[in-house]
Design an enzyme around this catalytic site. Structure first.
Site, PDB file in Angstrom:
ATOM      1  N   ALA A   1      -2.355  -7.518  -6.187  1.00 21.63           N
ATOM      2  CA  ALA A   1      -3.083  -7.377  -4.919  1.00 21.63           C
ATOM      3  C   ALA A   1      -2.673  -6.121  -4.148  1.00 21.63           C
ATOM      4  O   ALA A   1      -1.554  -5.628  -4.292  1.00 21.63           O
ATOM      5  CB  ALA A   1      -2.836  -8.620  -4.066  1.00 21.63           C
TER       6      ALA A   1
ATOM      7  N   PHE B   1      -2.396  -3.994  -0.214  1.00 17.77           N
ATOM      8  CA  PHE B   1      -1.783  -4.361   1.066  1.00 17.77           C
ATOM      9  C   PHE B   1      -2.797  -4.736   2.142  1.00 17.77           C
ATOM     10  O   PHE B   1      -2.440  -5.353   3.138  1.00 17.77           O
ATOM     11  CB  PHE B   1      -0.928  -3.184   1.603  1.00 17.77           C
ATOM     12  CG  PHE B   1      -1.747  -2.093   2.266  1.00 17.77           C
ATOM     13  CD1 PHE B   1      -2.118  -2.202   3.602  1.00 17.77           C
ATOM     14  CD2 PHE B   1      -2.172  -0.978   1.558  1.00 17.77           C
ATOM     15  CE1 PHE B   1      -2.891  -1.218   4.215  1.00 17.77           C
ATOM     16  CE2 PHE B   1      -2.937   0.004   2.162  1.00 17.77           C
ATOM     17  CZ  PHE B   1      -3.297  -0.116   3.489  1.00 17.77           C
TER      18      PHE B   1
ATOM     19  N   LYS C   1       1.066 -11.058  -8.246  1.00 19.43           N
ATOM     20  CA  LYS C   1       1.964 -10.040  -7.693  1.00 19.43           C
ATOM     21  C   LYS C   1       1.307  -9.489  -6.432  1.00 19.43           C
ATOM     22  O   LYS C   1       0.371  -8.706  -6.488  1.00 19.43           O
ATOM     23  CB  LYS C   1       2.218  -8.891  -8.673  1.00 19.43           C
ATOM     24  CG  LYS C   1       3.415  -8.053  -8.198  1.00 19.43           C
ATOM     25  CD  LYS C   1       3.375  -6.613  -8.625  1.00 19.43           C
ATOM     26  CE  LYS C   1       2.543  -5.728  -7.775  1.00 19.43           C
ATOM     27  NZ  LYS C   1       2.974  -5.523  -6.375  1.00 19.43           N
TER      28      LYS C   1
ATOM     29  N   GLU D   1       3.765  -5.105  -2.436  1.00 22.02           N
ATOM     30  CA  GLU D   1       5.174  -5.056  -2.034  1.00 22.02           C
ATOM     31  C   GLU D   1       5.312  -4.692  -0.554  1.00 22.02           C
ATOM     32  O   GLU D   1       6.389  -4.750   0.002  1.00 22.02           O
ATOM     33  CB  GLU D   1       5.950  -4.054  -2.905  1.00 22.02           C
ATOM     34  CG  GLU D   1       5.547  -2.591  -2.782  1.00 22.02           C
ATOM     35  CD  GLU D   1       4.304  -2.211  -3.617  1.00 22.02           C
ATOM     36  OE1 GLU D   1       3.557  -3.110  -4.026  1.00 22.02           O
ATOM     37  OE2 GLU D   1       4.097  -0.991  -3.818  1.00 22.02           O
ATOM     38  N   ARG D   2       4.169  -4.320   0.069  1.00 22.29           N
ATOM     39  CA  ARG D   2       4.275  -3.919   1.476  1.00 22.29           C
ATOM     40  C   ARG D   2       4.039  -5.081   2.444  1.00 22.29           C
ATOM     41  O   ARG D   2       4.435  -5.012   3.594  1.00 22.29           O
ATOM     42  CB  ARG D   2       3.278  -2.795   1.756  1.00 22.29           C
ATOM     43  CG  ARG D   2       3.634  -1.572   0.920  1.00 22.29           C
ATOM     44  CD  ARG D   2       2.794  -0.411   1.301  1.00 22.29           C
ATOM     45  NE  ARG D   2       1.822  -0.131   0.255  1.00 22.29           N
ATOM     46  CZ  ARG D   2       1.007   0.905   0.267  1.00 22.29           C
ATOM     47  NH1 ARG D   2       1.023   1.737   1.285  1.00 22.29           N
ATOM     48  NH2 ARG D   2       0.177   1.115  -0.694  1.00 22.29           N
TER      49      ARG D   2
ATOM     50  N   CYS E   1     -11.713  -1.736   2.218  1.00 24.57           N
ATOM     51  CA  CYS E   1     -12.439  -1.049   1.141  1.00 24.57           C
ATOM     52  C   CYS E   1     -13.925  -1.007   1.433  1.00 24.57           C
ATOM     53  O   CYS E   1     -14.649  -0.246   0.820  1.00 24.57           O
ATOM     54  CB  CYS E   1     -12.199  -1.737  -0.186  1.00 24.57           C
ATOM     55  SG  CYS E   1     -12.825  -3.407  -0.176  1.00 24.57           S
TER      56      CYS E   1
ATOM     57  N   GLU F   1     -11.025   9.350  -0.462  1.00 26.63           N
ATOM     58  CA  GLU F   1     -10.961   8.136   0.358  1.00 26.63           C
ATOM     59  C   GLU F   1      -9.835   8.344   1.375  1.00 26.63           C
ATOM     60  O   GLU F   1      -8.699   8.605   0.988  1.00 26.63           O
ATOM     61  CB  GLU F   1     -10.656   6.930  -0.531  1.00 26.63           C
ATOM     62  CG  GLU F   1     -10.614   5.629   0.254  1.00 26.63           C
ATOM     63  CD  GLU F   1     -10.197   4.418  -0.592  1.00 26.63           C
ATOM     64  OE1 GLU F   1      -9.288   4.558  -1.437  1.00 26.63           O
ATOM     65  OE2 GLU F   1     -10.767   3.337  -0.376  1.00 26.63           O
TER      66      GLU F   1
HETATM   67  P1  NAD Z   1      -2.323   0.518  -4.436  1.00 26.45           P
HETATM   68  O1  NAD Z   1      -3.124   0.908  -5.622  1.00 26.45           O
HETATM   69  O2  NAD Z   1      -1.310   1.436  -3.919  1.00 26.45           O
HETATM   70  O3  NAD Z   1      -1.573  -0.879  -4.718  1.00 26.45           O
HETATM   71  C1  NAD Z   1      -2.271  -1.996  -5.235  1.00 26.45           C
HETATM   72  C2  NAD Z   1      -1.350  -2.764  -6.172  1.00 26.45           C
HETATM   73  O4  NAD Z   1      -1.064  -1.954  -7.312  1.00 26.45           O
HETATM   74  C3  NAD Z   1      -0.013  -3.107  -5.533  1.00 26.45           C
HETATM   75  O5  NAD Z   1       0.321  -4.421  -5.890  1.00 26.45           O
HETATM   76  C4  NAD Z   1       0.949  -2.077  -6.104  1.00 26.45           C
HETATM   77  O6  NAD Z   1       2.235  -2.591  -6.279  1.00 26.45           O
HETATM   78  C5  NAD Z   1       0.336  -1.723  -7.439  1.00 26.45           C
HETATM   79  N1  NAD Z   1       0.492  -0.304  -7.785  1.00 26.45           N
HETATM   80  C6  NAD Z   1       0.485   0.753  -6.951  1.00 26.45           C
HETATM   81  N2  NAD Z   1       0.601   1.907  -7.629  1.00 26.45           N
HETATM   82  C7  NAD Z   1       0.694   1.582  -8.923  1.00 26.45           C
HETATM   83  C8  NAD Z   1       0.813   2.344 -10.119  1.00 26.45           C
HETATM   84  N3  NAD Z   1       0.904   3.665 -10.111  1.00 26.45           N
HETATM   85  N4  NAD Z   1       0.866   1.675 -11.289  1.00 26.45           N
HETATM   86  C9  NAD Z   1       0.794   0.339 -11.324  1.00 26.45           C
HETATM   87  N5  NAD Z   1       0.668  -0.430 -10.224  1.00 26.45           N
HETATM   88  C10 NAD Z   1       0.616   0.175  -9.034  1.00 26.45           C
HETATM   89  O7  NAD Z   1      -3.400   0.139  -3.299  1.00 26.45           O
HETATM   90  P2  NAD Z   1      -3.099  -0.208  -1.780  1.00 26.45           P
HETATM   91  O8  NAD Z   1      -2.701   1.045  -1.083  1.00 26.45           O
HETATM   92  O9  NAD Z   1      -2.238  -1.394  -1.678  1.00 26.45           O
HETATM   93  O10 NAD Z   1      -4.555  -0.643  -1.290  1.00 26.45           O
HETATM   94  C11 NAD Z   1      -5.511   0.264  -0.822  1.00 26.45           C
HETATM   95  C12 NAD Z   1      -6.535   0.591  -1.879  1.00 26.45           C
HETATM   96  O11 NAD Z   1      -7.141  -0.612  -2.336  1.00 26.45           O
HETATM   97  C13 NAD Z   1      -7.672   1.442  -1.351  1.00 26.45           C
HETATM   98  O12 NAD Z   1      -7.988   2.420  -2.291  1.00 26.45           O
HETATM   99  C14 NAD Z   1      -8.822   0.453  -1.195  1.00 26.45           C
HETATM  100  O13 NAD Z   1     -10.108   1.024  -1.279  1.00 26.45           O
HETATM  101  C15 NAD Z   1      -8.560  -0.450  -2.347  1.00 26.45           C
HETATM  102  N6  NAD Z   1      -9.195  -1.742  -2.163  1.00 26.45           N
HETATM  103  C16 NAD Z   1     -10.309  -2.010  -2.897  1.00 26.45           C
HETATM  104  C17 NAD Z   1     -10.970  -3.193  -2.726  1.00 26.45           C
HETATM  105  C18 NAD Z   1     -12.198  -3.486  -3.514  1.00 26.45           C
HETATM  106  O14 NAD Z   1     -12.584  -4.654  -3.606  1.00 26.45           O
HETATM  107  N7  NAD Z   1     -12.853  -2.479  -4.095  1.00 26.45           N
HETATM  108  C19 NAD Z   1     -10.493  -4.152  -1.816  1.00 26.45           C
HETATM  109  C20 NAD Z   1      -9.337  -3.859  -1.090  1.00 26.45           C
HETATM  110  C21 NAD Z   1      -8.683  -2.645  -1.288  1.00 26.45           C
END
Ligand code: NAD
Length: 544
Positions: A194, A196, A220, A223-224, A328, A427
Site C-alpha cells: 500500500a 501512504f 505491507k 512505512e510512512r 491519485c 505527477e
Molecule cells: P511509493 O511507490 O513510494 O510507495 C508505495 C509502496 O511501494 C510502499 O509500500 C513502499 O514501501 C513501496 N515502495 C516504494 N518504493 C519502492 C521501490 N523502489 N521498490 C519496491 N517497493 C517500493 O508511493 P507513495 O509515495 O506511498 O504513494 C503515492 C503514489 O501512489 C502516487 O504516485 C499516487 O498517484 C499513487 N497512487 C495511485 C493510486 C491509484 O489507484 N492509481 C492510488 C493511490 C496512490
C-alpha cells in the site's frame, strides 16, 4: 536475511530523519492525549514513540530487526512510532502462517466468510474515530478527510458482503447426463502493498476482497503511516478472523522484493508510484504471480465556457487541493477552454481562501504533505515553472503556519505551463494546480489523450452533447461529468488505464472477485441407465 542486504547508506537514511523530534515533544496537549489513548487501546501500533509490531499468525510481534524507520507526524516532525524492516525469517513466518491458515480458511463456507465481513464492517464503523485519529497523526490529512478515507474503504467491505452472489459458479448439462460446472476457487496466499496517501482505504481495497474469496493475505502498509492498517488488522481479529488469515509485515524495498519472490505468494495488489509499480509488476509476473498495479496520475479537468461557474470552480479547487493534492484522483491540471480562461482570477481567489494547518485544527482545509523530502520535491517543481518561463498565479511556497513551524506545509499554488514543462509532465502530488489553456473542446481532448497517464478526468459543462463528445473522445479510464473525482463506487471496479495501471483486473468490484479467484471446471457424468445396464460398452463414447 534480506534485512542485511540493505546498503549501509540506505540503512542510515531509513533509521531516522534529521528533523525528527522526540516522542510527543511537538504535539499539542490535546493531540498528545489522543496519541496516548491510541497507544494504550491498540495492540500493534503506537503513537507515542514505541515500535510498530508485525502481525503474524494472530500475534502482534516485535521485530528483531536492527533497522527501523521513523514515522513522523508531518505537522510537527514528532516521532510517533518506528516500523521495522522485517527480517527474512519473520517474513517467512508470516508466509508460513498464511499458508497454514489457507488450509482451513479456504474450506470455510462463503456464508461464514460473509459474516466475518459484516462484523468487520460494524467494527470499523464503531472505531472510525480512532482510525481517523491515527490517519491524521501519521498522514496529516484533516479529520473530515480522514473519515472520507475510512468511508471509501468501508464501502468496499460492504460490497465484499455480496460474495455469495458474486462467487456463484456456472453449470450446464452440455451433453446428455453430463454436467460441466465452473467454480471460482481461492488462489492461496495473496499480498497487498500500500501507499501512504490512503492509510485505511487502500488496505481495505484488499483485506475484505482477498479474505471473503477464501484467500489469506500478507499486507505491507506504507512505512510512512502504518497505524490504520495495524488497527484494521486488530479489528479483523476482533471480528473473528482466524489467526494467519491476515498478516501484516512492514518494511521497504527488501520486504517488497521478498513478496515478489516468495513462491507461496500467488497474487500481488500494488498501489503506489510508477517506479515501484513497474518494478513489482515485472518482478511479480516474472515469478508467475498475478499482479494488479495502480500507479501515478495526472488528472485533467476541462472547464467549458458554458459550465456552471460556481460548481466548476468549487469542484476544481476542492479536488486539486483536498488532502494537500495527495490523491491519485486529484485534479492536477485544469484546462480552461475559450472564454472560461477569464475565470482564472476567480479560481485563484477561491484557492487562496483555503486554510492551511494541522489536521486536527477546526476549519482547516489543507494539511501538510507527507515528508520534508516530498515538500522539497514539490517546491522544486514549482520553481521549475519560473525557470522554464511559465507563470505562478498563486504561490504557496513560503507559507507560514502559526504554531507549526516544523510542518511540511505548502499553501495552495496555481501555476500556468506549456505542455512540455516539467511541472506539467510530472505527477506533482502536492497542493499545486497546473492551468493550461485551450481554444476548443477538441484541443482539450487532444491534450488529455496525449498525456501518458489515464487514471481520471472530468469535464464541467451544461451541454449534454459536449459531455457526450468528451466521454466518447477521451482515452481515460475514469471520467467525471460535472464530477471532479470520479472514483468508481465499489460495485464497479477501478478502471484507470495507460501508464496509471498494469494488469487486466481492476481493484474491488466484480473484477476483484476475478482477481482473487481461479476457475475449476468440473465435468461429471451420472447416467441414470448405468444403474440398470448390465453389459459394458466397448465403443468410442459418442453421446451428445
Ligand atoms: P511509493 O511507490 O513510494 O510507495 C508505495 C509502496 O511501494 C510502499 O509500500 C513502499 O514501501 C513501496 N515502495 C516504494 N518504493 C519502492 C521501490 N523502489 N521498490 C519496491 N517497493 C517500493 O508511493 P507513495 O509515495 O506511498 O504513494 C503515492 C503514489 O501512489 C502516487 O504516485 C499516487 O498517484 C499513487 N497512487 C495511485 C493510486 C491509484 O489507484 N492509481 C492510488 C493511490 C496512490
Amino acid at each position: 536475511m534480506f534485512a542485511s542486504r540493505v546498503s549501509p547508506a540506505r540503512a542510515l537514511r531509513t533509521r531516522s530523519y534529521s528533523t525528527a523530534r522526540p516522542p510527543l515533544a511537538g504535539l499539542h496537549p490535546s493531540v498528545r492525549s489522543k496519541a496516548e489513548k491510541l497507544s494504550s487501546e491498540w495492540k500493534g501500533s503506537s503513537a507515542t514513540g514505541e515500535n510498530t509490531k508485525n502481525f503474524i499468525g494472530g500475534e502482534f510481534v516485535e521485530s528483531r530487526t536492527s533497522q527501523w524507520i521513523d514515522v513522523l507526524d508531518p505537522s510537527t516532525q514528532t516521532l510517533l512510532t518506528r516500523v521495522p524492516e522485517t527480517t527474512s525469517a519473520e517474513f517467512d513466518q508470516a508466509v508460513d502462517a498464511a499458508s497454514e491458515a489457507f488450509k482451513t480458511w479456504s474450506k470455510t463456507s462463503v456464508l461464514t466468510r460473509q459474516r466475518f465481513v459484516l462484523e468487520l464492517q460494524r467494527l470499523i464503523r464503531e472505531n472510525a474515530d480512532s482510525l481517523a485519529t491515527s490517519i491524521v497523526l501519521e498522514q496529516g490529512k484533516t479529520v473530515p478527510d480522514a473519515h472520507g478515507d475510512i468511508l471509501r474503504g468501508l464501502q468496499v467491505v460492504e460490497h465484499a458482503a455480496s460474495a455469495p452472489s458474486l462467487l456463484l459458479g456456472e453449470k450446464i448439462e452440455g451433453i446428455r447426463d453430463m454436467d460441466t460446472e465452473v467454480r471460482k476457487v481461492p488462489l492461496g496466499v495473496t499480498s497487498a502493498i500500500a501507499p501512504f496517501n490512503f492509510p485505511a482505504m487502500i488496505p481495505l481495497w484488499s483485506i475484505p476482497m482477498a479474505t471473503v474469496t477464501g484467500n489469506t493475505l500478507i499486507l505491507k502498509p506504507s512505512e510512512r503511516d502504518p497505524g490504520a492498517a495495524m488497527m484494521i488488522a486488530e479489528l479483523c481479529q476482533r471480528a473473528g478472523l482466524p489467526d494467519g488469515v491476515v498478516n501484516v509485515v512492514h518494511g521497504t524495498v527488501p520486504t517488497v522484493n521478498a513478496i515478489c519472490d516468495h513462491p507461496a505468494i500467488r497474487a500481488i495488489s500494488f498501489v503506489g508510484g510508477d517506479r515501484a509499480g513497474k518494478h513489482i509488476y515485472d518482478r511479480g509476473t516474472k515469478h508467475g504471480k498475478r499482479v494488479q498495479s495502480n500507479m501515478g496520475a495526472k488528472n485533467h479537468a476541462i472547464i467549458m465556457p458554458d459550465a456552471n461557474k460556481n460548481l466548476a470552480l468549487n469542484s476544481i479547487v476542492g479536488a486539486a487541493f483536498g488532502a494537500a493534492g495527495q490523491r491519485c484522483m486529484a485534479i492536477s491540471v485544469a484546462i480552461l477552454v475559450g472564454d472560461a480562461q477569464a475565470w482564472l482570477p476567480d479560481l485563484v481567489k477561491s484557492a487562496s481562501q483555503l486554510k492551511v494547518g494541522g489536521g486536527f485544527e477546526k476549519d482547516v482545509d489543507i494539511g501538510p504533505v507527507i515528508s520534508p523530502a516530498a515538500k522539497r520535491r514539490i517546491l522544486g517543481l514549482v520553481g521549475s515553472v519560473e525557470e522554464e518561463g511559465g507563470k505562478i498565479h498563486l504561490d504557496g511556497r513560503n507559507i507560514h503556519v502559526p504554531n507549526y513551524e516544523y510542518g511540511n506545509f505548502i499553501g495552495p499554488t496555481i501555476v500556468e505551463t506549456d505542455l512540455n514543462m516539467k511541472a506539467y509532465q510530472e505527477e506533482i502530488f502536492g497542493p499545486v494546480l497546473v492551468v493550461v489553456r485551450a481554444d476548443t473542446l477538441d484541443e482539450g481532448i487532444e491534450i488529455i489523450n496525449s498525456n501518458r497517464y489515464g487514471n481520471g478526468t472530468a469535464i464541467f459543462t451544461q451541454s449534454g452533447a459536449t459531455a457526450r463528445k468528451f466521454e466518447n473522445g477521451v482515452n481515460i479510464g475514469q471520467i467525471g461529468i460535472n464530477v471532479p473525482i470520479p472514483v468508481p463506487l465499489p460495485m464497479f471496479s477501478w478502471s484507470g488505464n495507460k501508464a496509471s495501471s498494469l494488469g487486466d483486473l481492476g481493484f474491488y468490484g466484480k473484477s476483484a472477485f476475478e482477481f482473487y479467484t481461479q476457475k475449476k471446471t468440473i465435468t461429471s457424468l451420472w447416467k441414470a441407465e448405468d444403474a440398470l445396464s448390465s453389459k459394458a460398452s466397448v465403443n468410442m463414447p459418442t453421446q451428445r
